[in-house]
Design a protein around this motif. Sequence first.
Motif, short mmCIF file in Angstrom:
data_model
loop_
_atom_site.label_atom_id
_atom_site.label_comp_id
_atom_site.label_asym_id
_atom_site.label_seq_id
_atom_site.Cartn_x
_atom_site.Cartn_y
_atom_site.Cartn_z
N MET A 89 3.63 -15.12 -4.29
CA MET A 89 4.49 -14.01 -3.86
C MET A 89 3.94 -13.40 -2.56
O MET A 89 2.73 -13.22 -2.43
CB MET A 89 4.52 -12.93 -4.96
CG MET A 89 5.52 -11.84 -4.69
SD MET A 89 5.31 -10.42 -5.79
CE MET A 89 6.01 -10.99 -7.31
N GLN A 90 4.85 -13.06 -1.64
CA GLN A 90 4.41 -12.44 -0.38
C GLN A 90 4.11 -10.95 -0.61
O GLN A 90 4.71 -10.33 -1.50
CB GLN A 90 5.50 -12.57 0.68
CG GLN A 90 5.68 -13.98 1.17
CD GLN A 90 6.69 -14.06 2.31
OE1 GLN A 90 7.47 -13.14 2.52
NE2 GLN A 90 6.64 -15.16 3.03
N LEU A 91 3.27 -10.46 0.27
CA LEU A 91 2.85 -9.05 0.17
C LEU A 91 4.06 -8.08 0.16
O LEU A 91 4.14 -7.19 -0.68
CB LEU A 91 1.93 -8.81 1.36
CG LEU A 91 1.09 -7.58 1.44
CD1 LEU A 91 -0.13 -7.84 2.30
CD2 LEU A 91 1.86 -6.44 1.99
N LYS A 92 5.02 -8.33 1.07
CA LYS A 92 6.15 -7.39 1.14
C LYS A 92 7.00 -7.46 -0.14
O LYS A 92 7.54 -6.46 -0.59
CB LYS A 92 7.01 -7.63 2.38
CG LYS A 92 7.74 -8.94 2.42
CD LYS A 92 8.63 -9.06 3.65
CE LYS A 92 9.28 -10.44 3.63
NZ LYS A 92 9.65 -10.97 4.88
N LEU A 137 -2.23 1.22 -4.55
CA LEU A 137 -2.78 0.25 -5.50
C LEU A 137 -2.87 -1.15 -4.87
O LEU A 137 -3.76 -1.92 -5.21
CB LEU A 137 -1.96 0.23 -6.79
CG LEU A 137 -2.04 1.56 -7.58
CD1 LEU A 137 -1.17 1.51 -8.81
CD2 LEU A 137 -3.48 1.90 -7.96
N LEU A 138 -1.97 -1.44 -3.93
CA LEU A 138 -2.07 -2.74 -3.25
C LEU A 138 -3.27 -2.72 -2.28
O LEU A 138 -4.01 -3.69 -2.19
CB LEU A 138 -0.76 -3.05 -2.51
CG LEU A 138 -0.63 -4.48 -1.97
CD1 LEU A 138 -0.92 -5.53 -3.03
CD2 LEU A 138 0.76 -4.72 -1.39
N MET A 139 -3.47 -1.59 -1.62
CA MET A 139 -4.65 -1.47 -0.73
C MET A 139 -5.93 -1.63 -1.54
O MET A 139 -6.87 -2.29 -1.12
CB MET A 139 -4.64 -0.11 -0.01
CG MET A 139 -3.53 0.04 1.01
SD MET A 139 -3.69 1.54 1.99
CE MET A 139 -3.17 2.81 0.92
N PHE A 140 -5.92 -1.03 -2.74
CA PHE A 140 -7.08 -1.12 -3.64
C PHE A 140 -7.29 -2.58 -4.06
O PHE A 140 -8.40 -3.11 -4.01
CB PHE A 140 -6.83 -0.21 -4.85
CG PHE A 140 -7.72 -0.45 -6.02
CD1 PHE A 140 -9.09 -0.23 -5.94
CD2 PHE A 140 -7.19 -0.89 -7.23
CE1 PHE A 140 -9.91 -0.43 -7.05
CE2 PHE A 140 -8.00 -1.11 -8.33
CZ PHE A 140 -9.36 -0.89 -8.23
N THR A 141 -6.19 -3.25 -4.44
CA THR A 141 -6.29 -4.64 -4.91
C THR A 141 -6.82 -5.56 -3.81
O THR A 141 -7.64 -6.44 -4.07
CB THR A 141 -4.90 -5.14 -5.38
OG1 THR A 141 -4.41 -4.24 -6.38
CG2 THR A 141 -4.96 -6.53 -5.94
N LEU A 142 -6.35 -5.33 -2.60
CA LEU A 142 -6.71 -6.24 -1.50
C LEU A 142 -7.89 -5.72 -0.67
O LEU A 142 -8.29 -6.36 0.31
CB LEU A 142 -5.50 -6.45 -0.56
CG LEU A 142 -4.23 -7.00 -1.21
CD1 LEU A 142 -3.12 -7.15 -0.18
CD2 LEU A 142 -4.50 -8.35 -1.88
N SER A 143 -8.43 -4.54 -1.07
CA SER A 143 -9.52 -3.90 -0.28
C SER A 143 -9.15 -3.83 1.19
O SER A 143 -9.89 -4.32 2.06
CB SER A 143 -10.84 -4.64 -0.42
OG SER A 143 -11.22 -4.74 -1.74
N CYS A 144 -7.99 -3.29 1.48
CA CYS A 144 -7.55 -3.21 2.88
C CYS A 144 -6.98 -1.82 3.15
O CYS A 144 -6.87 -1.00 2.23
CB CYS A 144 -6.49 -4.28 3.15
SG CYS A 144 -4.92 -3.95 2.31
N ASP A 145 -6.62 -1.56 4.39
CA ASP A 145 -5.99 -0.27 4.70
C ASP A 145 -4.48 -0.45 4.85
O ASP A 145 -3.97 -1.57 4.80
CB ASP A 145 -6.63 0.37 5.94
CG ASP A 145 -6.50 -0.50 7.18
OD1 ASP A 145 -5.69 -1.46 7.17
OD2 ASP A 145 -7.22 -0.23 8.16
N ARG A 146 -3.79 0.69 5.05
CA ARG A 146 -2.32 0.66 5.11
C ARG A 146 -1.84 -0.19 6.30
O ARG A 146 -0.87 -0.92 6.21
CB ARG A 146 -1.77 2.09 5.19
CG ARG A 146 -0.27 2.14 5.10
CD ARG A 146 0.27 3.55 4.92
NE ARG A 146 0.26 3.98 3.53
CZ ARG A 146 -0.60 4.83 3.00
NH1 ARG A 146 -1.54 5.37 3.74
NH2 ARG A 146 -0.52 5.16 1.74
N ALA A 147 -2.56 -0.11 7.42
CA ALA A 147 -2.16 -0.85 8.62
C ALA A 147 -2.09 -2.35 8.30
O ALA A 147 -1.18 -3.05 8.73
CB ALA A 147 -3.14 -0.59 9.75
#
Length: 285
Positions: free
Chosen positions: A1-4, A29-39
């Motif tokens: 599945m794609q991120l969007k 929660l997606l930022m948390f799952t992927l350890s990334c920021d909103r950008a």
Amino acid sequence: MQLKEALTSAITRLTADQVPSPRMNAELLLMFTLSCDRAYLYAHPERELTAEEASRYDAALAERARGVPAQYITGHQEFWGMDLIVTPAVLIPRPETEHVVEAVLDSVGRAPSPASPLRIADAGTGSGCIALALATELPQAEIHATDISPAALEVACANAARHQLEHRIQFRQADLLTGLEPNSLDIVVSNPPYVGESEEDQVQLEVRKFEPRNAVFAGPRGLEVITRLIPQAHAVLKPGGWLVMEISGTIADDVKELLRGWDGVQITPDLQSIPRVARARKPQT
Ligand SMILES: C[S@@+](CC[C@H](N)C(=O)[O-])C[C@H]1O[C@@H](n2cnc3c(N)ncnc32)[C@H](O)[C@@H]1O
């Protein structure tokens, strides 16, 4: 599945489960799952989630859908510009508690500089948020922080270590201010439990179900902890020392009454115009 696609389907799911701010929660929660920021989320909408990432995202969403606050899922909350660890052993630090820190800094600014370093006690430190904010703002202060809960103190100590402030704050398990020397402190600060059990049904379900009960509820009326804190603060403060407490609109009048005999009693509102911070000065004589 794609991120969007993952994000769109998460928003639909959280909306159906009546989670407030579904987009914000889905992104967090997606930022948390992927350890990334909103950008990153918006720069890589076509990035494929691995099966393991999709499964962790699904688990986080399931937790949020059953009401667990996002901060207990991610384990983090920001306070006074610091990233703090939070677990279900501590109250999630609230933005309005930053007004308490501001009131302490304002009170310190009004006081003549003491000859010795400022001595401050934070009663009911929880995550340590107030003590840590004051330690960063007042590098010369000696700070004592208490909590009745050993599990909360573990979190507070971990936060102090995370911000290299462990040498600045003495954490101790105690009932409010017990064990502190009489007439020895310049400031007593506290965000004590102040909700009455009688108003439990007006408290958000998420708070009631997931935040520590002894951090939120003080007793039947909500004044029970503050009623003990005020005379204890009077005993440990130096003459002219300040007591700064977080309160609610429900108890503001009673708190004013309890502070009768103190100098400079002042109750200030938060950004929602709710009475939020009470402060008063121990008389000089
Ligand atoms: C409203 S929470 C505030 C936590 C943190 N200071 C904040 O502002 O987020 C109240 C805290 O007081 C602690 N507490 C409750 N009764 C106490 C008592 N009698 N003595 C010391 N701490 C107490 C709870 O364990 C909880 O951590």
